[in-house]
Scaffold this motif. Structure first.
Motif, mmCIF file in Angstrom:
data_model
loop_
_atom_site.group_PDB
_atom_site.id
_atom_site.type_symbol
_atom_site.label_atom_id
_atom_site.label_comp_id
_atom_site.label_asym_id
_atom_site.label_seq_id
_atom_site.Cartn_x
_atom_site.Cartn_y
_atom_site.Cartn_z
ATOM 1 N N LYS A 1 0.948 -1.196 -0.082
ATOM 2 C CA LYS A 1 0.038 -0.038 -0.061
ATOM 3 C C LYS A 1 0.858 1.277 0.055
ATOM 4 O O LYS A 1 2.132 1.260 0.778
ATOM 5 N N ASN A 2 0.408 2.287 -0.735
ATOM 6 C CA ASN A 2 1.212 3.503 -0.778
ATOM 7 C C ASN A 2 0.371 4.446 0.401
ATOM 8 O O ASN A 2 -0.771 4.494 0.429
ATOM 9 N N VAL A 3 1.279 5.355 1.203
ATOM 10 C CA VAL A 3 0.822 5.887 2.168
ATOM 11 C C VAL A 3 1.448 7.301 2.074
ATOM 12 O O VAL A 3 2.567 7.306 1.590
ATOM 13 N N PRO A 4 0.895 8.260 2.707
ATOM 14 C CA PRO A 4 1.526 9.742 2.334
ATOM 15 C C PRO A 4 2.773 9.712 3.249
ATOM 16 O O PRO A 4 3.820 10.695 2.860
ATOM 17 N N GLU A 5 2.923 8.976 4.316
ATOM 18 C CA GLU A 5 4.222 9.207 5.025
ATOM 19 C C GLU A 5 5.291 8.743 4.495
ATOM 20 O O GLU A 5 6.489 9.195 5.023
ATOM 21 N N TYR A 6 5.285 7.866 3.588
ATOM 22 C CA TYR A 6 6.514 7.326 2.985
ATOM 23 C C TYR A 6 6.784 7.490 1.497
ATOM 24 O O TYR A 6 5.761 7.434 0.758
ATOM 25 N N PRO A 7 7.731 7.477 0.905
ATOM 26 C CA PRO A 7 7.730 7.757 -0.673
ATOM 27 C C PRO A 7 7.937 6.345 -1.313
ATOM 28 O O PRO A 7 8.447 6.381 -2.371
ATOM 29 N N PHE A 8 7.617 5.184 -0.747
ATOM 30 C CA PHE A 8 7.550 3.926 -1.110
ATOM 31 C C PHE A 8 6.670 3.001 -0.809
ATOM 32 O O PHE A 8 5.778 3.407 0.374
ATOM 33 N N PRO A 9 6.085 1.927 -1.188
ATOM 34 C CA PRO A 9 4.907 1.280 -0.604
ATOM 35 C C PRO A 9 5.453 0.394 0.615
ATOM 36 O O PRO A 9 6.673 0.308 0.883
ATOM 37 N N ILE A 10 4.686 0.268 1.595
ATOM 38 C CA ILE A 10 4.784 -0.567 2.863
ATOM 39 C C ILE A 10 3.711 -1.535 2.875
ATOM 40 O O ILE A 10 2.769 -1.713 2.173
ATOM 41 N N LEU A 11 3.655 -2.223 4.043
ATOM 42 C CA LEU A 11 2.667 -3.225 4.347
ATOM 43 C C LEU A 11 1.472 -2.423 4.791
ATOM 44 O O LEU A 11 1.498 -1.437 5.579
ATOM 45 N N ASP A 12 0.462 -2.763 4.329
ATOM 46 C CA ASP A 12 -0.865 -1.941 4.630
ATOM 47 C C ASP A 12 -1.105 -2.352 6.221
ATOM 48 O O ASP A 12 -1.366 -3.389 6.580
ATOM 49 N N PRO A 13 -1.177 -1.297 6.924
ATOM 50 C CA PRO A 13 -1.329 -1.413 8.444
ATOM 51 C C PRO A 13 -2.635 -2.069 8.761
ATOM 52 O O PRO A 13 -2.745 -2.630 9.772
ATOM 53 N N ALA A 14 -3.626 -2.156 7.767
ATOM 54 C CA ALA A 14 -5.132 -2.696 8.171
ATOM 55 C C ALA A 14 -4.834 -3.967 7.667
ATOM 56 O O ALA A 14 -5.897 -4.936 7.950
ATOM 57 N N ARG A 15 -3.848 -4.710 7.136
ATOM 58 C CA ARG A 15 -4.106 -5.725 6.471
ATOM 59 C C ARG A 15 -2.717 -6.815 6.554
ATOM 60 O O ARG A 15 -2.218 -7.666 5.745
ATOM 61 N N ILE A 16 -2.168 -6.453 7.889
ATOM 62 C CA ILE A 16 -0.908 -7.238 8.222
ATOM 63 C C ILE A 16 -1.298 -8.609 8.691
ATOM 64 O O ILE A 16 -2.173 -8.714 9.302
ATOM 65 N N ILE A 17 -0.731 -9.558 8.037
ATOM 66 C CA ILE A 17 -1.021 -11.127 8.585
ATOM 67 C C ILE A 17 0.167 -11.747 9.448
ATOM 68 O O ILE A 17 1.137 -11.432 8.782
ATOM 69 N N THR A 18 -0.230 -12.178 10.464
ATOM 70 C CA THR A 18 0.788 -12.809 11.276
ATOM 71 C C THR A 18 0.503 -14.239 11.607
ATOM 72 O O THR A 18 -0.813 -14.529 11.569
ATOM 73 N N ILE A 19 1.348 -15.331 11.934
ATOM 74 C CA ILE A 19 1.255 -16.595 12.089
ATOM 75 C C ILE A 19 2.186 -17.096 13.009
ATOM 76 O O ILE A 19 3.421 -16.705 12.996
ATOM 77 N N PRO A 20 1.769 -17.672 14.204
ATOM 78 C CA PRO A 20 2.694 -18.368 15.163
ATOM 79 C C PRO A 20 3.754 -19.178 14.368
ATOM 80 O O PRO A 20 3.122 -20.234 13.836
ATOM 81 N N ILE A 21 5.021 -19.341 14.456
ATOM 82 C CA ILE A 21 6.036 -19.926 13.689
ATOM 83 C C ILE A 21 5.977 -21.298 14.166
ATOM 84 O O ILE A 21 6.124 -22.219 13.159
ATOM 85 N N ARG A 22 5.554 -21.724 15.283
ATOM 86 C CA ARG A 22 5.584 -22.825 15.704
ATOM 87 C C ARG A 22 4.446 -23.936 15.059
ATOM 88 O O ARG A 22 4.503 -24.952 14.727
ATOM 89 N N ASN A 23 3.287 -23.199 14.361
ATOM 90 C CA ASN A 23 2.230 -23.728 13.847
ATOM 91 C C ASN A 23 2.449 -24.071 12.267
ATOM 92 O O ASN A 23 1.901 -24.810 11.508
ATOM 93 N N ILE A 24 3.655 -23.543 11.777
ATOM 94 C CA ILE A 24 3.870 -23.599 10.480
ATOM 95 C C ILE A 24 5.407 -24.249 10.033
ATOM 96 O O ILE A 24 5.600 -24.318 8.889
ATOM 97 N N THR A 25 6.081 -24.907 11.100
ATOM 98 C CA THR A 25 7.383 -25.410 10.764
ATOM 99 C C THR A 25 7.204 -26.732 11.428
ATOM 100 O O THR A 25 6.514 -26.801 12.616
ATOM 101 N N ALA A 26 8.060 -27.738 11.232
ATOM 102 C CA ALA A 26 8.101 -29.083 11.864
ATOM 103 C C ALA A 26 8.625 -29.036 13.303
ATOM 104 O O ALA A 26 9.612 -28.080 13.525
ATOM 105 N N PRO A 27 8.130 -29.529 14.074
ATOM 106 C CA PRO A 27 8.170 -29.642 15.612
ATOM 107 C C PRO A 27 9.511 -30.409 15.901
ATOM 108 O O PRO A 27 10.022 -30.956 15.129
ATOM 109 N N PRO A 28 10.024 -30.148 17.124
ATOM 110 C CA PRO A 28 11.367 -30.999 17.665
ATOM 111 C C PRO A 28 10.980 -32.353 17.676
ATOM 112 O O PRO A 28 9.803 -32.990 17.960
ATOM 113 N N GLY A 29 11.928 -33.122 17.101
ATOM 114 C CA GLY A 29 11.621 -34.619 17.057
ATOM 115 C C GLY A 29 11.027 -35.147 15.682
ATOM 116 O O GLY A 29 10.985 -36.241 15.591
#
Length: 455
Positions: free
Chosen positions: A405-433
């Protein structure tokens, strides 16, 4: 065979959501903040410089991604040196080496740094093609090492399955493809025809494999209609772009990175690609932020190596990020990418391990004592919590992606603050063992344990 599940319910169970996960990972581990004051050291501390060999891309198209890690480490070193150095006495001295010289030359340079320059610590590396070659050499030379990137699963799955001297703090490569795929599944579950353009080496192949295994589970009716495999360092993507367009896909997925991605997106604009399909990337916003122009389309899944973008965590919720950005910008007159945060955090992890080892034994700690404190460390840094798993020396932090998303604060695109996606890393990588697998442990873990979504 695993039972079929509702797609939305499964995404919810994985914690795929709108950017609230960065505090969750710390609940079971002792957390150390890099901002904490240094106690008076125990015993006698030598005044000789602590030499760090830092290798990343300083030239070529990859420099726009890799050079940030050097800047992050220099910033941390300057802060530590201003307080007297490690344990208030050993000033940090950084020796540079250009990763663009190639794998064979990089191996020779690591040997030279250790044997002739007598470095105490090795850090850096951007390319996943380099860490499997450098890791075994670092172990052989017994040089304490933190790879900031070079994220291939192959490093700890096969090249160095029982590491002692080497660590890595960037999320593993498989997390990139999985994170990108889950973002697509959440945002555009209607896609059916998928085109791919990936660099033709380990990173691109890994991104394709792990994106594909998630599609097999979550969008089983989707099909691959085109594949493009440009060589790393390609400047003309015309044939790959026109091939993708002619296949009439709903979605283009790409893991092209650094200066190569800058060339790809600008040429894709000339062919109207972004008007014809949705686009998902693993590394679009991983370059130095100022490298992207305002011409970059909005609404693209702008990957950041599942790792860090300077706009997240937000400063009002995470002061460590706010202060880091202010200091980095004041020093370098630019904003950090994930490599900048990684170089900075790696240096403070080393500092923290040295201080903890000194408290236990006094004097300047041995490498083994430092290693014992790095194993299992959870550090609160600018990008949230980074945890070093003691069994494989791999760093983990909650994954992040989002939409450009382009926003007035920066002269380049950033991640849209309203649409950032996070995922706990332990849920998408193979567990110990989990047993080693082909092409990676995470791939086989997803293949064998994730259910298939209902059509």
């Amino acid at each position: 065979m695993a039972a079929k599940v509702d797609r939305r319910e499964f995404l919810h169970s994985l914690g795929v959501g709108a950017g609230a996960a960065f505090g969750a990972a710390a609940t079971s581990f002792p957390v150390i903040g890099m901002a904490q004051a240094q106690d008076k050291p125990k015993g006698t501390i030598p005044a000789t410089p602590y030499k760090i060999g830092h290798m990343t891309f300083f030239t070529g198209p990859a420099a726009i991604l890799g050079e940030g890690m050097y800047k992050g480490q220099v910033l941390a070193a300057e802060e530590i040196n201003a307080a007297g150095g490690f344990l208030g006495r050993r000033k940090i001295e950084i020796l540079k080496a250009d990763e663009a010289a190639g794998t064979d030359a990089n191996v020779k340079e690591l040997r030279r740094m250790k044997l002739q320059e007598k470095i105490d610590f090795f850090c850096g590396i951007t390319s996943s093609g380099n860490t499997p070659a450098l890791g075994p050499v670092a172990e052989e030379l017994k040089v304490l090492t933190i790879f900031v990137d070079g994220c291939t699963d192959f490093l700890f799955d096969k090249a160095v399955p029982n590491p002692h001297y080497i660590f890595r703090i960037t999320n593993i490569q498989s997390a990139d493809g999985v994170t990108c795929a889950l973002a697509v599944v959440q945002a555009w579950p209607q896609v059916k025809r998928i085109a791919h353009i990936h660099p033709d080496y380990s990173y691109g192949r890994n991104a394709f494999d792990h994106f594909s295994i998630v599609m097999k589970k979550m969008l089983p009716r989707a099909e691959v209609v085109s594949e493009g495999w440009p060589k790393l360092g390609t400047t003309d993507f015309t044939s790959h772009i026109t091939k993708a367009i002619s296949s009439k896909p709903d979605l283009l997925v790409t893991s092209v990175w650094g200066g190569d991605y800058l060339a790809l997106y600008k040429q894709a604009l000339q062919h109207g690609l972004f008007d014809k399909m949705k686009v998902a990337t693993t590394l679009a916003l991983a370059v130095a932020p100022h490298a992207l122009g305002k011409d970059h389309p909005e609404g693209v899944i702008g990957g950041v190596h599942s790792n860090y973008h300077f706009t997240w965590p937000p400063g009002d919720r995470w002061p460590l990020n706010k202060s880091f950005i202010e200091k980095y910008h004041a020093r370098w007159k630019e904003y950090p990418n994930f490599q900048g945060e990684g170089g900075y955090t790696a240096t403070y992890m080393l500092k923290t391990a040295i201080e903890k080892a000194n408290k236990l034994a006094g004097g300047w700690p041995s490498d083994d004592a430092i290693i014992s404190q790095l194993e299992g460390m959870m550090l609160a840094g600018p990008g949230g919590y980074t945890y070093i798993r003691p069994d494989n020396h791999q760093g983990y932090k909650d994954a992040i992606t989002g939409f450009t998303k382009n926003v007035p604060e920066y002269p380049f695109p950033i991640l849209d603050p309203a649409r950032i996606i996070t995922i706990p890393i332990r849920n998408i990588t193979a567990p110990p063992g989990w047993p080693k697998g082909e092409p990676t442990s995470t791939y086989t873990w997803i293949d064998k344990t994730w259910p298939t979504a209902k059509a």
